[in-house]
Design a protein around this motif. Structure first.
Motif, mmCIF file in Angstrom:
data_model
loop_
_atom_site.group_PDB
_atom_site.id
_atom_site.type_symbol
_atom_site.label_atom_id
_atom_site.label_comp_id
_atom_site.label_asym_id
_atom_site.label_seq_id
_atom_site.Cartn_x
_atom_site.Cartn_y
_atom_site.Cartn_z
ATOM 1 N N SER A 52 0.887 -1.235 0.030
ATOM 2 C CA SER A 52 -0.171 -0.119 -0.105
ATOM 3 C C SER A 52 1.047 1.429 0.058
ATOM 4 N N ASP A 53 1.905 1.251 0.654
ATOM 5 C CA ASP A 53 2.808 2.472 0.693
ATOM 6 C C ASP A 53 3.338 2.679 -0.680
ATOM 7 N N ALA A 54 4.074 1.445 -1.349
ATOM 8 C CA ALA A 54 4.580 1.516 -2.585
ATOM 9 C C ALA A 54 3.664 2.002 -3.700
ATOM 10 N N ILE A 55 2.589 1.771 -3.519
ATOM 11 C CA ILE A 55 1.350 2.065 -4.641
ATOM 12 C C ILE A 55 0.961 3.597 -4.283
ATOM 13 N N ASP A 56 1.044 4.222 -3.187
ATOM 14 C CA ASP A 56 0.907 5.393 -2.686
ATOM 15 C C ASP A 56 2.257 6.196 -3.297
ATOM 16 N N LEU A 57 3.302 5.625 -3.192
ATOM 17 C CA LEU A 57 4.525 6.506 -3.692
ATOM 18 C C LEU A 57 4.402 6.518 -5.159
ATOM 19 N N SER A 58 4.045 5.591 -5.816
ATOM 20 C CA SER A 58 4.046 5.248 -7.281
ATOM 21 C C SER A 58 3.026 6.379 -7.934
ATOM 22 N N GLU A 59 1.819 6.550 -7.079
ATOM 23 C CA GLU A 59 0.907 7.443 -7.575
ATOM 24 C C GLU A 59 1.147 8.749 -7.437
ATOM 25 N N ARG A 60 2.053 9.077 -6.350
ATOM 26 C CA ARG A 60 2.384 10.526 -6.095
ATOM 27 C C ARG A 60 3.384 10.806 -7.376
ATOM 28 N N ILE A 61 4.233 10.073 -7.747
ATOM 29 C CA ILE A 61 5.365 10.198 -8.714
ATOM 30 C C ILE A 61 4.739 10.297 -10.075
ATOM 31 N N ILE A 62 3.875 9.599 -10.399
ATOM 32 C CA ILE A 62 3.389 9.634 -11.859
ATOM 33 C C ILE A 62 2.282 10.230 -12.259
ATOM 34 N N LYS A 63 1.808 11.170 -11.047
ATOM 35 C CA LYS A 63 0.566 11.665 -11.198
ATOM 36 C C LYS A 63 0.563 12.982 -12.237
ATOM 37 N N ASP A 64 1.831 13.352 -12.441
ATOM 38 C CA ASP A 64 1.879 14.738 -13.437
ATOM 39 C C ASP A 64 2.971 14.186 -14.737
ATOM 40 N N ILE A 65 2.931 13.025 -14.774
ATOM 41 C CA ILE A 65 3.723 12.636 -16.096
ATOM 42 C C ILE A 65 3.055 11.723 -16.631
ATOM 43 N N SER A 66 3.321 11.540 -17.908
ATOM 44 C CA SER A 66 2.748 10.287 -18.701
ATOM 45 C C SER A 66 3.502 9.251 -18.832
ATOM 46 N N ILE A 67 3.524 8.546 -17.658
ATOM 47 C CA ILE A 67 4.187 7.066 -17.468
ATOM 48 C C ILE A 67 3.057 6.098 -16.888
ATOM 49 N N ASN A 68 3.093 5.021 -17.449
ATOM 50 C CA ASN A 68 2.351 3.696 -16.689
ATOM 51 C C ASN A 68 3.489 2.844 -16.149
ATOM 52 N N PHE A 69 2.997 2.270 -15.177
ATOM 53 C CA PHE A 69 3.636 1.012 -14.721
ATOM 54 C C PHE A 69 2.946 -0.177 -15.288
ATOM 55 N N GLN A 70 3.738 -0.806 -15.867
ATOM 56 C CA GLN A 70 3.319 -2.456 -16.373
ATOM 57 C C GLN A 70 3.973 -3.513 -15.312
ATOM 58 N N VAL A 71 3.104 -4.193 -14.633
ATOM 59 C CA VAL A 71 3.822 -5.465 -13.913
ATOM 60 C C VAL A 71 3.462 -6.824 -14.085
ATOM 61 N N LEU A 72 4.482 -7.325 -14.360
ATOM 62 C CA LEU A 72 4.436 -9.110 -14.578
ATOM 63 C C LEU A 72 4.641 -9.654 -13.364
ATOM 64 N N ILE A 73 3.896 -10.489 -12.650
ATOM 65 C CA ILE A 73 4.255 -11.353 -11.499
ATOM 66 C C ILE A 73 4.251 -12.814 -11.986
ATOM 67 N N SER A 74 5.374 -13.610 -11.751
ATOM 68 C CA SER A 74 5.689 -14.997 -11.834
ATOM 69 C C SER A 74 5.836 -15.473 -10.480
ATOM 70 N N ARG A 75 5.992 -16.778 -10.356
ATOM 71 C CA ARG A 75 6.059 -17.596 -9.056
ATOM 72 C C ARG A 75 7.376 -16.813 -8.073
ATOM 73 N N ASP A 76 8.347 -16.597 -8.919
ATOM 74 C CA ASP A 76 9.462 -16.276 -8.046
ATOM 75 C C ASP A 76 10.091 -14.822 -8.382
ATOM 76 N N LYS A 77 9.221 -14.067 -9.231
ATOM 77 C CA LYS A 77 9.931 -12.845 -9.179
ATOM 78 C C LYS A 77 8.745 -11.874 -9.673
ATOM 79 N N TYR A 78 9.072 -10.556 -9.751
ATOM 80 C CA TYR A 78 8.255 -9.434 -10.115
ATOM 81 C C TYR A 78 9.087 -8.549 -11.296
ATOM 82 N N GLU A 79 8.398 -8.099 -12.122
ATOM 83 C CA GLU A 79 8.972 -7.298 -12.931
ATOM 84 C C GLU A 79 8.093 -6.126 -13.295
ATOM 85 N N CYS A 80 8.631 -4.831 -13.367
ATOM 86 C CA CYS A 80 7.900 -3.765 -13.672
ATOM 87 C C CYS A 80 8.568 -2.965 -14.708
#
Length: 117
Positions: A52-80
């Motif tokens: 929840s804190d990480a999502i809050d952080l990302s929302e604060r940072i990308i609110k004024d720029i044209s960037i999206n986060f795409q997240v891929l989740i697998s069994r043992d790793k996360y990719e952004c």
């Protein structure tokens, strides 16, 4: 300066984000630093471990720029992947990590031109 992410404690990582990314103004004085530490010890600002804190952080940072986060989740790793929010959807940066909050934090650090290794 390049920060050695894997050698940093979670407290050091969260302090880096509070100080260099969010630019908390409490770091201007020793009293303010003590205020930060007191609230951190009470459970505030767990960007690299609490989703929840990480999502809050990302929302604060990308609110004024044209960037999206795409997240891929697998069994043992996360990719952004950071992607431009334009029609061409150009990928800008891709990071892997062991937790979702971690990859969100690393992506945010990239956006703020803070080098981590």
């Amino acid at each position: 300066m390049t920060y050695l992410w894997k050698k940093m404690t979670n407290a050091e990582k969260n302090l880096l984000i509070a100080k260099e990314v969010l630019k908390f103004n409490c770091f201007d004085t020793n009293e303010g630093l003590n205020w930060y530490r007191k609230h951190y010890d009470l459970g505030q600002w767990r960007y690299c471990t609490r989703l929840s804190d990480a999502i809050d952080l990302s929302e604060r940072i990308i609110k004024d720029i044209s960037i999206n986060f795409q997240v891929l989740i697998s069994r043992d790793k996360y990719e952004c992947t950071l992607v431009k929010s334009t029609e061409d959807r150009t990928p800008l940066f891709k990071i892997e990590g062991s937790t979702l909050p971690e990859v969100i934090c690393l992506a945010v650090l990239y956006l703020k031109d803070i080098e981590v290794n």
